[in-house]
Scaffold this active site. Structure first.
Site, PDB file in Angstrom:
ATOM      1  N   ASN A   1      20.239  73.893 -11.791  1.00 25.89           N
ATOM      2  CA  ASN A   1      20.396  74.080 -10.343  1.00 25.89           C
ATOM      3  C   ASN A   1      20.537  75.568 -10.046  1.00 25.89           C
ATOM      4  O   ASN A   1      20.946  76.345 -10.919  1.00 25.89           O
ATOM      5  CB  ASN A   1      21.611  73.318  -9.804  1.00 25.89           C
ATOM      6  CG  ASN A   1      22.917  73.781 -10.433  1.00 25.89           C
ATOM      7  OD1 ASN A   1      23.233  73.439 -11.575  1.00 25.89           O
ATOM      8  ND2 ASN A   1      23.680  74.568  -9.695  1.00 25.89           N
TER       9      ASN A   1
ATOM     10  N   HIS B   1      25.858  66.612  -9.696  1.00 26.49           N
ATOM     11  CA  HIS B   1      25.658  66.237 -11.095  1.00 26.49           C
ATOM     12  C   HIS B   1      24.370  65.440 -11.257  1.00 26.49           C
ATOM     13  O   HIS B   1      23.711  65.523 -12.301  1.00 26.49           O
ATOM     14  CB  HIS B   1      26.855  65.426 -11.602  1.00 26.49           C
ATOM     15  CG  HIS B   1      26.888  65.293 -13.089  1.00 26.49           C
ATOM     16  ND1 HIS B   1      26.988  66.376 -13.939  1.00 26.49           N
ATOM     17  CD2 HIS B   1      26.809  64.202 -13.904  1.00 26.49           C
ATOM     18  CE1 HIS B   1      26.991  65.967 -15.199  1.00 26.49           C
ATOM     19  NE2 HIS B   1      26.873  64.646 -15.196  1.00 26.49           N
TER      20      HIS B   1
ATOM     21  N   TYR C   1      38.264  70.280 -18.523  1.00 24.79           N
ATOM     22  CA  TYR C   1      38.586  69.657 -17.238  1.00 24.79           C
ATOM     23  C   TYR C   1      38.878  68.167 -17.353  1.00 24.79           C
ATOM     24  O   TYR C   1      39.423  67.554 -16.429  1.00 24.79           O
ATOM     25  CB  TYR C   1      37.486  69.913 -16.198  1.00 24.79           C
ATOM     26  CG  TYR C   1      36.125  69.314 -16.510  1.00 24.79           C
ATOM     27  CD1 TYR C   1      35.888  67.948 -16.428  1.00 24.79           C
ATOM     28  CD2 TYR C   1      35.052  70.145 -16.855  1.00 24.79           C
ATOM     29  CE1 TYR C   1      34.638  67.421 -16.685  1.00 24.79           C
ATOM     30  CE2 TYR C   1      33.802  69.629 -17.113  1.00 24.79           C
ATOM     31  CZ  TYR C   1      33.594  68.267 -17.024  1.00 24.79           C
ATOM     32  OH  TYR C   1      32.355  67.740 -17.297  1.00 24.79           O
ATOM     33  N   GLU C   2      38.514  67.548 -18.495  1.00 25.44           N
ATOM     34  CA  GLU C   2      38.838  66.143 -18.694  1.00 25.44           C
ATOM     35  C   GLU C   2      40.305  65.939 -19.080  1.00 25.44           C
ATOM     36  O   GLU C   2      40.768  64.804 -19.152  1.00 25.44           O
ATOM     37  CB  GLU C   2      37.949  65.549 -19.788  1.00 25.44           C
ATOM     38  CG  GLU C   2      36.478  65.478 -19.429  1.00 25.44           C
ATOM     39  CD  GLU C   2      35.645  64.910 -20.567  1.00 25.44           C
ATOM     40  OE1 GLU C   2      35.556  63.666 -20.661  1.00 25.44           O
ATOM     41  OE2 GLU C   2      35.099  65.700 -21.358  1.00 25.44           O
TER      42      GLU C   2
ATOM     43  N   ALA D   1      23.852  72.381 -19.709  1.00 26.17           N
ATOM     44  CA  ALA D   1      23.221  72.465 -18.397  1.00 26.17           C
ATOM     45  C   ALA D   1      24.001  73.501 -17.603  1.00 26.17           C
ATOM     46  O   ALA D   1      25.230  73.481 -17.592  1.00 26.17           O
ATOM     47  CB  ALA D   1      23.264  71.112 -17.708  1.00 26.17           C
TER      48      ALA D   1
ATOM     49  N   HIS E   1      35.412  68.289 -22.644  1.00 25.56           N
ATOM     50  CA  HIS E   1      35.600  69.385 -21.698  1.00 25.56           C
ATOM     51  C   HIS E   1      37.085  69.571 -21.393  1.00 25.56           C
ATOM     52  O   HIS E   1      37.848  68.606 -21.333  1.00 25.56           O
ATOM     53  CB  HIS E   1      34.865  69.111 -20.385  1.00 25.56           C
ATOM     54  CG  HIS E   1      33.396  68.884 -20.529  1.00 25.56           C
ATOM     55  ND1 HIS E   1      32.870  67.664 -20.894  1.00 25.56           N
ATOM     56  CD2 HIS E   1      32.336  69.717 -20.371  1.00 25.56           C
ATOM     57  CE1 HIS E   1      31.545  67.756 -20.941  1.00 25.56           C
ATOM     58  NE2 HIS E   1      31.197  68.983 -20.631  1.00 25.56           N
TER      59      HIS E   1
ATOM     60  N   HIS F   1      26.829  61.986 -21.008  1.00 26.89           N
ATOM     61  CA  HIS F   1      27.397  62.261 -22.330  1.00 26.89           C
ATOM     62  C   HIS F   1      27.740  60.918 -22.980  1.00 26.89           C
ATOM     63  O   HIS F   1      28.724  60.268 -22.621  1.00 26.89           O
ATOM     64  CB  HIS F   1      28.666  63.119 -22.209  1.00 26.89           C
ATOM     65  CG  HIS F   1      28.406  64.518 -21.760  1.00 26.89           C
ATOM     66  ND1 HIS F   1      28.463  65.591 -22.620  1.00 26.89           N
ATOM     67  CD2 HIS F   1      28.064  65.020 -20.548  1.00 26.89           C
ATOM     68  CE1 HIS F   1      28.185  66.699 -21.943  1.00 26.89           C
ATOM     69  NE2 HIS F   1      27.938  66.370 -20.689  1.00 26.89           N
TER      70      HIS F   1
ATOM     71  N   MET G   1      30.438  74.823 -17.565  1.00 27.40           N
ATOM     72  CA  MET G   1      31.804  74.371 -17.827  1.00 27.40           C
ATOM     73  C   MET G   1      32.042  74.005 -19.286  1.00 27.40           C
ATOM     74  O   MET G   1      32.880  73.156 -19.591  1.00 27.40           O
ATOM     75  CB  MET G   1      32.123  73.162 -16.931  1.00 27.40           C
ATOM     76  CG  MET G   1      31.864  73.393 -15.457  1.00 27.40           C
ATOM     77  SD  MET G   1      32.012  71.859 -14.505  1.00 27.40           S
ATOM     78  CE  MET G   1      31.311  72.363 -12.927  1.00 27.40           C
ATOM     79  N   SER G   2      31.315  74.635 -20.194  1.00 23.17           N
ATOM     80  CA  SER G   2      31.441  74.264 -21.608  1.00 23.17           C
ATOM     81  C   SER G   2      30.984  75.408 -22.493  1.00 23.17           C
ATOM     82  O   SER G   2      30.878  76.548 -22.057  1.00 23.17           O
ATOM     83  CB  SER G   2      30.582  73.014 -21.901  1.00 23.17           C
ATOM     84  OG  SER G   2      29.200  73.325 -21.759  1.00 23.17           O
TER      85      SER G   2
ATOM     86  N   SER H   1      24.757  68.057 -20.926  1.00 15.94           N
ATOM     87  CA  SER H   1      24.448  67.011 -19.953  1.00 15.94           C
ATOM     88  C   SER H   1      22.951  66.729 -19.892  1.00 15.94           C
ATOM     89  O   SER H   1      22.141  67.642 -19.706  1.00 15.94           O
ATOM     90  CB  SER H   1      24.933  67.430 -18.560  1.00 15.94           C
ATOM     91  OG  SER H   1      26.331  67.531 -18.530  1.00 15.94           O
TER      92      SER H   1
END
Length: 302
Positions: free
Chosen positions: A245, A276, A90-91, A118, A88, A64, A221-222, A33
């Site tokens: 973060n 995000h 989650y997609e 990220a 991802h 992305h 998440m990746s 990201s």
């Protein structure tokens, strides 16, 4: 469709459209990201939208772009392929679809993967803008059975039972830190453990405390599915997390205690809350150093 047949269709599509000098890339770079600007460093580039490549999925995540870019990078004009955006779990995509580009990279001749992401900082030393060189990972979905190597093993790529104690190559990490020193980069760069969670929600306070307790320094998440498939394919890996973060660890304010103390108003719980937008902002701010480091790293690969 048989997986090997899908790989051949995708590979043929790309080779039919690539000039000879870019048809055997040495390095695959996966941009996380806000880090898609890495592709801007490539010269003589040829770009393909994910939507046009057989077997690829569309990327719907802000930050992305969704393009596979081939070109030359660095002082030695090393041929590379660059994923500007990734897929991802989650997609709604399967692990097979998410990691298909890594298999294609192997078939095209790629020997090294540079994977970026990220991530949220779990280590108390980490601050937004810091970089973490990944030296190990925790695969939370994998431990629960959602694993990219689940199913019939593709013996032509790698073994059924893959050791991952060397997932993140020591020599590549050493080379990266030497380049940091040579370039005089002053940004904080650490080494640590990346924890993969499926998302798309950011972690709760309790989850952050748990992940820190089990040894995670950063969470995202990746990355881990791609790394596993790369190692299964014999590709060496350098993993980089950009800390965008800081995780929130404190327990939520107690409504019961507030009532005891005579407080009868809503308490703000948003302090430190991840977003995000924050991820993209911090990634963009640190992208200049990261691009410089990756360009020099590729130039120094044997």
């Amino acid at each position: 469709m048989d997986p090997l047949e899908q790989f051949e269709i995708t590979k043929s599509y790309l080779l039919d459209r690539l000039p000879k000098e870019l048809s055997s890339p040495k390095v695959l770079i996966i941009c996380g990201s806000g880090l898609g600007g890495l592709a801007d460093l490539l010269t003589d580039n040829v770009s393909f939208d994910y939507a046009d490549i057989p077997g690829f999925k569309a990327s719907h995540v802000p930050g992305h772009k969704g393009a596979l870019v081939f070109g030359h990078l660095g002082s030695k004009s090393t041929p590379v392929m660059c994923m500007v955006g990734r897929f991802h779990y989650y997609e709604g995509h399967s692990f097979f679809s998410n990691t298909l580009p890594v298999r294609i990279a192997k078939l095209l001749g790629v020997t090294h993967l540079i994977v970026t992401n990220a991530a949220g900082g779990l280590n108390s030393l980490y601050k937004p803008g810091d970089i973490m060189v990944i030296d190990d990972h925790i695969n939370f979905p994998g431990l629960a059975g959602q694993h990219p190597l689940r199913g019939l093993n593709l013996d032509s790529f790698g073994p059924r039972f893959l050791p991952l104690s060397d997932a993140y190559d020591f020599d590549l990490r050493l080379k990266f830190f030497k380049i940091i020193k040579e370039l005089g980069i002053t940004r904080n760069v650490y080494e640590g453990t990346y924890c993969y969670v499926s998302g798309p929600t950011f972690e709760t306070r309790a989850e952050c405390r748990m992940l820190q307790t089990i040894g995670a320094d950063a969470v995202g998440m990746s990355t881990v599915p791609e790394v596993i498939i790369a190692r299964h394919s014999g590709i060496k890996v350098l993993g980089l997390s950009l800390i965008t973060n800081a995780a929130v660890f404190t327990k939520p304010p107690s409504a019961k205690q507030a009532l005891i103390n005579g407080l009868d108003s809503i308490v703000d719980q948003t302090d430190g809350m991840a977003s995000h937008a924050e991820v993209l902002e911090n990634a963009n701010n640190a992208a200049t150093d990261l691009k410089k480091l990756i360009e020099h790293f590729v130039s120094n690969l044997e």
